[in-house]
Design an enzyme around this catalytic site. Structure first.
Site, PDB file in Angstrom:
ATOM      1  N   GLU A  88       0.831  -1.207   0.000  1.00 16.53           N
ATOM      2  CA  GLU A  88       0.000   0.000   0.000  1.00 16.53           C
ATOM      3  C   GLU A  88       0.859   1.248   0.000  1.00 16.53           C
ATOM      4  OE1 GLU A  88      -2.419  -0.857   3.558  1.00 16.53           O
ATOM      5  OE2 GLU A  88      -3.409   0.956   2.882  1.00 16.53           O
ATOM      6  N   GLY A 144     -10.985  -7.206   8.443  1.00 23.19           N
ATOM      7  CA  GLY A 144     -11.940  -8.297   8.259  1.00 23.19           C
ATOM      8  C   GLY A 144     -13.342  -7.772   8.537  1.00 23.19           C
ATOM      9  N   MET A 146      -6.004  -4.669  13.550  1.00 20.40           N
ATOM     10  CA  MET A 146      -5.042  -4.857  14.632  1.00 20.40           C
ATOM     11  C   MET A 146      -4.309  -3.591  15.085  1.00 20.40           C
ATOM     12  SD  MET A 146      -3.531  -8.538  13.342  1.00 20.40           S
ATOM     13  CE  MET A 146      -2.631  -8.864  14.853  1.00 20.40           C
ATOM     14  N   GLU A 147      -4.703  -2.432  14.577  1.00 18.83           N
ATOM     15  CA  GLU A 147      -3.936  -1.218  14.925  1.00 18.83           C
ATOM     16  C   GLU A 147      -4.766   0.018  15.260  1.00 18.83           C
ATOM     17  OE1 GLU A 147      -3.483  -2.714  11.828  1.00 18.83           O
ATOM     18  OE2 GLU A 147      -1.792  -3.972  12.413  1.00 18.83           O
ATOM     19  N   ASP A 174     -11.407  -9.609   3.890  1.00 20.70           N
ATOM     20  CA  ASP A 174     -11.906 -10.948   4.242  1.00 20.70           C
ATOM     21  C   ASP A 174     -13.072 -10.793   5.199  1.00 20.70           C
ATOM     22  OD1 ASP A 174      -9.220 -10.320   6.000  1.00 20.70           O
ATOM     23  OD2 ASP A 174     -10.810 -11.189   7.222  1.00 20.70           O
TER      24      ASP A 174
HETATM   25  N1  ADE Z   1      -6.868  -7.391   8.882  1.00 19.24           N
HETATM   26  C1  ADE Z   1      -7.406  -7.893   7.756  1.00 19.24           C
HETATM   27  N2  ADE Z   1      -8.178  -8.956   8.014  1.00 19.24           N
HETATM   28  C2  ADE Z   1      -8.108  -9.148   9.344  1.00 19.24           C
HETATM   29  C3  ADE Z   1      -8.667 -10.097  10.212  1.00 19.24           C
HETATM   30  N3  ADE Z   1      -9.436 -11.080   9.756  1.00 19.24           N
HETATM   31  N4  ADE Z   1      -8.382 -10.013  11.538  1.00 19.24           N
HETATM   32  C4  ADE Z   1      -7.587  -9.011  11.988  1.00 19.24           C
HETATM   33  N5  ADE Z   1      -7.007  -8.105  11.217  1.00 19.24           N
HETATM   34  C5  ADE Z   1      -7.272  -8.153   9.899  1.00 19.24           C
END
Ligand code: ADE
Length: 244
Positions: A7, A73, A187-188, A211
């Site tokens: 990215e 996600g 996650m951030e 996802d």
């Molecule tokens: N970033 C992208 N997909 C994720 C997921 N399934 N869990 C945590 N961080 C993500």
């Protein structure tokens, strides 16, 4: 700030007079874009890494606004792969100091969610609309998917890549019981939001849904990032800097 190297590459090509600065084990790229002084940096992965990066960005470079792009996600109903979520607030789904504090409450902050900056987020939403139109959803046509939707809402962060429908359902049900309905997990973001809150720096974030946080979550992840999330980030941020 970007979560992923692919990215960042596209964004970096847009910087004029890029200068590389090393700090706290991270590479910061300073330059100009659309008449703005800009710093690009990778957060690294997870809340602590993202907090360190944000602190360095603010302390060492004196940035007055922070915008984050990445993938997430989808856990909200109708939040599908290829959609885009502009955050209006963040929560940490793994924050639990109960019984000392309510489940999800950030100790000593008196709240569980941290809101994004309203003005900056409105610009990012507008930039996402314009960016996605300019991209013309090529991935969606190729994969014969629906036109991407843009959502605006809560994002939940935690130090966990969610790759199971059961785990995702558990996370969601705990949050919903406490009155929170996140659209996506990553996650951030909540860590970046907290550091920006502490320093009083306006913050906005956009995530492309890679996802559905299920057993398929890791499949084609890097292809998705290269083919979809990176062009989307470039298209969105290019519009964003024009609108600032
Ligand atoms: N970033 C992208 N997909 C994720 C997921 N399934 N869990 C945590 N961080 C993500």
């Amino acid at each position: 700030m970007s979560a992923l190297l692919d990215e960042q590459r596209g964004l970096l090509e847009q910087l004029s007079h890029p200068q590389r600065v090393q700090r706290a084990g991270r590479t910061f790229w300073c330059g100009q874009w659309c008449g703005h002084e800009v710093v690009l940096v990778l957060t690294k992965i997870g809340k602590v890494a993202a907090a360190t990066t944000t602190t360095a960005l603010i302390e060492a470079f004196g940035v007055d606004r922070v915008v984050f792009t990445g993938v997430a996600g989808g856990v909200g109903a109708g939040v599908n792969v290829g959609d885009v979520v502009v955050a209006n607030a963040f929560i940490q789904h793994d924050m639990d100091s109960s019984p000392l504090f309510a489940r999800y409450e950030i100790p000593l902050y008196g709240c569980s969610t941290l809101a994004c900056d309203v003005t900056l987020s409105a610009i990012l939403l507008e930039a996402s609309r314009a960016g996605l139109i300019s991209e013309r959803g090529h991935f969606h046509r190729e994969k014969q998917l629906e036109t991407p939707n843009i959502h605006c809402g809560l994002i939940a962060s935690g130090d966990q890549f969610v790759a199971s429908a059961e785990v995702a359902a558990q996370l969601l049900s705990g949050l919903q019981t406490a009155g929170f309905s996140p659209l996506a997990v990553e996650m951030e973001g909540a860590a970046v939001a907290q550091v920006c809150h502490d320093y009083g720096v306006p913050f906005a974030a956009v995530r492309t849904i890679s996802d559905r946080a299920d057993a398929q979550a890791h499949v084609d992840f890097s292809a998705f990032v290269q083919q979809v999330a990176s062009p989307y980030a470039l298209a969105i941020v290019s519009q964003f800097v024009k609108l600032l």
